[in-house]
Structures are given as C-alpha cells and as structure tokens.
Design a protein around this motif. Structure first.
Motif, PDB file in Angstrom:
ATOM      1  N   ASP A 202      -0.312   1.227  -2.187  1.00  0.00           N
ATOM      2  CA  ASP A 202      -1.059   0.357  -1.710  1.00  0.00           C
ATOM      3  C   ASP A 202      -0.790   0.112  -0.284  1.00  0.00           C
ATOM      4  OD1 ASP A 202       0.728  -1.115  -2.541  1.00  0.00           O
ATOM      5  OD2 ASP A 202      -0.265  -2.745  -3.208  1.00  0.00           O
ATOM      6  N   LEU A 203       0.258   0.680   0.213  1.00  0.00           N
ATOM      7  CA  LEU A 203       0.863   0.363   1.559  1.00  0.00           C
ATOM      8  C   LEU A 203       0.129   0.902   2.701  1.00  0.00           C
ATOM      9  CD1 LEU A 203       4.580   0.999   0.554  1.00  0.00           C
ATOM     10  CD2 LEU A 203       3.460  -1.044   1.012  1.00  0.00           C
ATOM     11  N   VAL A 204      -0.822   1.665   2.602  1.00  0.00           N
ATOM     12  CA  VAL A 204      -1.685   2.299   3.854  1.00  0.00           C
ATOM     13  C   VAL A 204      -2.850   1.426   3.614  1.00  0.00           C
ATOM     14  CG1 VAL A 204      -2.348   4.024   5.063  1.00  0.00           C
ATOM     15  CG2 VAL A 204      -0.259   4.271   3.964  1.00  0.00           C
ATOM     16  N   SER A 205      -3.163   0.450   4.262  1.00  0.00           N
ATOM     17  CA  SER A 205      -4.583  -0.275   4.156  1.00  0.00           C
ATOM     18  C   SER A 205      -5.526   0.220   5.180  1.00  0.00           C
ATOM     19  CB  SER A 205      -4.269  -1.734   4.365  1.00  0.00           C
ATOM     20  OG  SER A 205      -3.713  -1.978   5.654  1.00  0.00           O
ATOM     21  N   TYR A 206      -5.274   1.418   5.763  1.00  0.00           N
ATOM     22  CA  TYR A 206      -6.518   1.630   6.860  1.00  0.00           C
ATOM     23  C   TYR A 206      -6.766   3.289   6.374  1.00  0.00           C
ATOM     24  CZ  TYR A 206      -2.317   3.583   9.207  1.00  0.00           C
ATOM     25  OH  TYR A 206      -0.960   4.019   9.594  1.00  0.00           O
ATOM     26  N   ASN A 207      -7.848   3.765   7.204  1.00  0.00           N
ATOM     27  CA  ASN A 207      -7.922   5.199   7.042  1.00  0.00           C
ATOM     28  C   ASN A 207      -7.155   6.170   7.496  1.00  0.00           C
ATOM     29  OD1 ASN A 207      -9.477   7.348   6.248  1.00  0.00           O
ATOM     30  ND2 ASN A 207     -10.884   7.306   8.003  1.00  0.00           N
ATOM     31  N   TYR A 208      -6.127   6.781   6.482  1.00  0.00           N
ATOM     32  CA  TYR A 208      -5.053   7.552   7.360  1.00  0.00           C
ATOM     33  C   TYR A 208      -5.615   9.252   7.059  1.00  0.00           C
ATOM     34  CZ  TYR A 208      -0.422   9.648   8.123  1.00  0.00           C
ATOM     35  OH  TYR A 208       0.820   9.976   8.715  1.00  0.00           O
ATOM     36  N   PRO A 209      -5.869   9.678   8.211  1.00  0.00           N
ATOM     37  CA  PRO A 209      -6.361  11.032   8.304  1.00  0.00           C
ATOM     38  C   PRO A 209      -5.648  12.217   7.399  1.00  0.00           C
ATOM     39  CG  PRO A 209      -5.930  10.403  10.490  1.00  0.00           C
ATOM     40  CD  PRO A 209      -5.250   9.446   9.536  1.00  0.00           C
ATOM     41  N   LEU A 210      -6.453  12.865   6.655  1.00  0.00           N
ATOM     42  CA  LEU A 210      -5.942  13.975   5.720  1.00  0.00           C
ATOM     43  C   LEU A 210      -5.041  14.844   6.124  1.00  0.00           C
ATOM     44  CD1 LEU A 210      -6.123  14.971   2.788  1.00  0.00           C
ATOM     45  CD2 LEU A 210      -8.086  16.405   3.287  1.00  0.00           C
ATOM     46  N   ILE A 211      -5.406  15.367   7.217  1.00  0.00           N
ATOM     47  CA  ILE A 211      -4.543  16.356   7.863  1.00  0.00           C
ATOM     48  C   ILE A 211      -3.182  15.811   8.225  1.00  0.00           C
ATOM     49  CG2 ILE A 211      -5.281  15.769  10.269  1.00  0.00           C
ATOM     50  CD1 ILE A 211      -4.081  19.249   8.927  1.00  0.00           C
TER      51      ILE A 211
ATOM     52  N   LEU B  76       0.911  12.925  17.488  1.00  0.00           N
ATOM     53  CA  LEU B  76       0.034  13.889  16.610  1.00  0.00           C
ATOM     54  C   LEU B  76      -1.551  14.189  17.142  1.00  0.00           C
ATOM     55  CD1 LEU B  76       1.092  12.613  13.249  1.00  0.00           C
ATOM     56  CD2 LEU B  76       2.134  14.143  14.490  1.00  0.00           C
ATOM     57  N   ALA B  77      -1.607  13.982  18.399  1.00  0.00           N
ATOM     58  CA  ALA B  77      -2.974  14.283  18.810  1.00  0.00           C
ATOM     59  C   ALA B  77      -3.283  15.918  18.536  1.00  0.00           C
ATOM     60  CB  ALA B  77      -3.041  14.080  20.416  1.00  0.00           C
TER      61      ALA B  77
ATOM     62  N   GLY C 152       0.610  16.886   6.681  1.00  0.00           N
ATOM     63  CA  GLY C 152       1.584  17.128   7.299  1.00  0.00           C
ATOM     64  C   GLY C 152       2.768  16.259   6.862  1.00  0.00           C
ATOM     65  N   VAL C 153       2.724  15.014   6.455  1.00  0.00           N
ATOM     66  CA  VAL C 153       3.783  14.228   6.091  1.00  0.00           C
ATOM     67  C   VAL C 153       4.415  15.047   4.650  1.00  0.00           C
ATOM     68  CG1 VAL C 153       4.256  12.112   5.002  1.00  0.00           C
ATOM     69  CG2 VAL C 153       3.001  12.203   7.147  1.00  0.00           C
ATOM     70  N   LEU C 154       3.436  15.271   4.074  1.00  0.00           N
ATOM     71  CA  LEU C 154       3.650  15.924   2.782  1.00  0.00           C
ATOM     72  C   LEU C 154       4.843  17.174   2.629  1.00  0.00           C
ATOM     73  CD1 LEU C 154       0.550  15.500   0.321  1.00  0.00           C
ATOM     74  CD2 LEU C 154       2.863  14.203   0.010  1.00  0.00           C
ATOM     75  N   ILE C 155       4.430  17.985   3.568  1.00  0.00           N
ATOM     76  CA  ILE C 155       5.175  19.376   4.115  1.00  0.00           C
ATOM     77  C   ILE C 155       6.717  18.653   4.796  1.00  0.00           C
ATOM     78  CG2 ILE C 155       5.405  21.242   5.616  1.00  0.00           C
ATOM     79  CD1 ILE C 155       2.355  21.316   5.127  1.00  0.00           C
ATOM     80  N   LEU C 156       6.491  17.875   5.799  1.00  0.00           N
ATOM     81  CA  LEU C 156       7.713  17.340   6.391  1.00  0.00           C
ATOM     82  C   LEU C 156       8.784  16.793   5.188  1.00  0.00           C
ATOM     83  CD1 LEU C 156       6.561  16.059   9.679  1.00  0.00           C
ATOM     84  CD2 LEU C 156       7.870  18.018   9.390  1.00  0.00           C
ATOM     85  N   VAL C 157       8.113  16.007   4.416  1.00  0.00           N
ATOM     86  CA  VAL C 157       9.067  15.178   3.272  1.00  0.00           C
ATOM     87  C   VAL C 157       9.769  16.258   2.670  1.00  0.00           C
ATOM     88  CG1 VAL C 157       8.885  14.037   1.247  1.00  0.00           C
ATOM     89  CG2 VAL C 157       7.625  13.018   3.334  1.00  0.00           C
ATOM     90  N   LYS C 158       8.862  17.419   2.356  1.00  0.00           N
ATOM     91  CA  LYS C 158       9.848  18.466   1.396  1.00  0.00           C
ATOM     92  C   LYS C 158      11.052  18.894   2.225  1.00  0.00           C
ATOM     93  CE  LYS C 158       6.732  18.851  -1.950  1.00  0.00           C
ATOM     94  NZ  LYS C 158       7.393  18.510  -3.321  1.00  0.00           N
TER      95      LYS C 158
END
Length: 291
Positions: free
Chosen positions: A125-134, A212-213, A138-144
C-alpha cells in the motif's frame, strides 16, 4: 548528539521544486533532530535552479553535463569531503518524502548499516498513485539484478532517497552516467558495506519523468553498464565463446576446411573482446577516479 548530515541534490531544470525542497530540509532539521552540514546542489540546469538554490544557502556544483548519474557522482564525492556523519542523496522532482529522514537515520543505527535505501514496494500500500505498468515491469527486472549484485533481498530499484556513511561515498567507483542508483548498491556490496532497506512512500509526481521518458533509451544506457559491473559478460559470454572455439577446433580437425578456420578466428576474437570490455571498464573507472 544529533548527527550532522550533508545533502546531495542532483538537478536539471528543477526551478519549480528545488526551493521547497531546500526549505523543507532546513525546517525538518530541528524537528527530526539532525544538523545540516551542507546542502550540495549538483546542477546541470538552464533555468533558475542554480540561482534559487544559492539564494537559500545551498552550495552549487557543476554536475558535469553528462546525465543524472554523473551529477550525483560529483555531488557524493564532494559530500565525502565535508564535515558530516552521514550523506543523504535525494531526487529533486518533488516525489521524495523527506519525513523519512528520521527513519533512515534510525535504520543506520539499528541495522548497523552503511547504506540505507527507501523502497516503495516493501509493502503493497505504499504507492498511492497510478504507477505505470511498464515502469513496474522495469523495476522488477532491475531488482533481480540488484539482488544478484548485492546478495540482499531488495524490493525497489529507484528509491528517491538514500542515506550512507561517508566512507561509502568516498570509496564509490562508477562507470555509467545514468546508473548511480544501481552502481552505488553494487559498489557498496562489493566493498563489504552493509546495505539495508526500509519502507518508503513517494508523493504523486507533478509532470512526467524525464529519466524514464524513453524506456528503450534508458535501457540502452543502463543495461550494458549493469552487465559490466556485475561481471556477467565474463560469467555468461566467456563459456559460450570458449565452447564455440572448441567446437570450431573439432570441426577443423574433422573437415580441415577454411570455414572451420574462420570459425576459430571468430571465436578467438569474441573471447578477446570479453577481456577487452573488462579492461576498458577498469580504465574508465580509473579515469573517473582521477578527474
């Protein structure tokens, strides 16, 4: 005794937000029980960011004109020469929740950590705004990559605020000009510094992200650097090219053909390139160290 903190704020045309951020840092210093050693603005702006920062007592450095990572690197190196206990680096787009400073100082002490990161994804519940799926993909890949390189169970690749001990910044070595978040983590882990991560909440963005534009452009900047810093070019490519060389030699013994000779030469060239990349990486890091 309250800790002394030097703040590093990389900026590029942030005249709409830089004033409020500096004012908030100043107002929070007594409320959160810390002393401000210096506020360093590492700037590549063409607007009035520099003038606003100077008018509010910040020290402005030239960011290098090569990207956010270069500006952050210069700022961190300058901060490591100031009289402080800790260094806090933070984004200047207005999304950073500066109230987290107290939690980060506490985490440094409680976890006996050298580098503490803020994560938007440590709790759902820490992200309370519309965070783009793309962006999330990208975050999930970088986290790996971050988990692999740091051996830590990290959950976010782009937390907007981080705190570190001076030694982390003074010993920091960087290769890229856009990968300061990832490289700071890789470098700290490689040098044996302890890394911790706490929950963090970003404020809604006012406008579009310049970093990230263009996702393809960002990947083109970051992925090669990450591969080099993690040594994946050796761990992944070298076995493939050595296998290709052995197969080519075997093919030559059987066929004695010119095609096999060409394959052998190509394989040797590819193996040479792997080590050439490693050499160039070290040269680039050494050159930046002495700039």
């Amino acid at each position: 005794m309250s800790p002394k903190i030097t703040f590093v704020l990389p900026t590029k045309d942030e005249e709409k937000t830089i004033g409020n951020i500096i004012k908030e840092i100043n107002s929070l210093s007594s409320e959160l029980n810390f002393q401000i050693s210096e506020i360093l603005v590492s700037d590549d702006s063409r607007d009035n960011t520099k003038e606003i920062a100077l008018s509010l007592g910040a020290k402005v450095l030239f960011g290098g004109g090569k990207g956010l990572g270069e500006a952050m690197y210069r700022g961190l190196k300058a901060a490591s020469n100031t009289d402080c206990d800790f260094i806090i680096s933070l984004d200047t787009d207005g999304q950073t929740n500066l109230a987290e400073i107290s939690d980060m100082i506490q985490a440094i002490n409680e976890h006996k950590a050298d580098l503490v990161l803020s994560s938007r994804f440590k709790r759902k519940d820490l992200v309370s705004y519309n965070y783009p799926l793309i962006n999330r993909i990208g975050v999930l890949i970088l986290v790996k990559f971050l988990r692999y390189g740091s051996k830590s169970p990290l959950t976010d690749s782009h937390g907007g605020i981080r705190i570190m001990k001076k030694d982390v910044a003074s010993r920091l070595e960087m290769l890229g000009t856009h990968t300061y978040v990832q490289e700071t983590i890789f470098d700290a882990a490689k040098k044996g510094f302890k890394i911790a991560e706490i929950e963090g909440r970003w404020l809604p963005r006012n406008g579009e992200s310049r970093v990230l534009a263009s996702i393809p452009k960002y990947v083109a900047y970051t992925l090669p650097v990450i591969i080099l810093r993690l040594g994946l070019h050796i761990k992944l490519l070298l076995p493939i090219f050595c296998t290709l060389l052995l197969l080519s030699i075997g093919y030559f013994i059987i066929s004695l053909s010119t095609t096999a000779v060409v394959s052998i030469l190509i394989s040797i060239l590819l193996i040479f390139q792997v080590y050439l990349f490693e050499y160039l990486q070290n040269v680039l890091i050494q050159n930046r160290r002495h700039e």
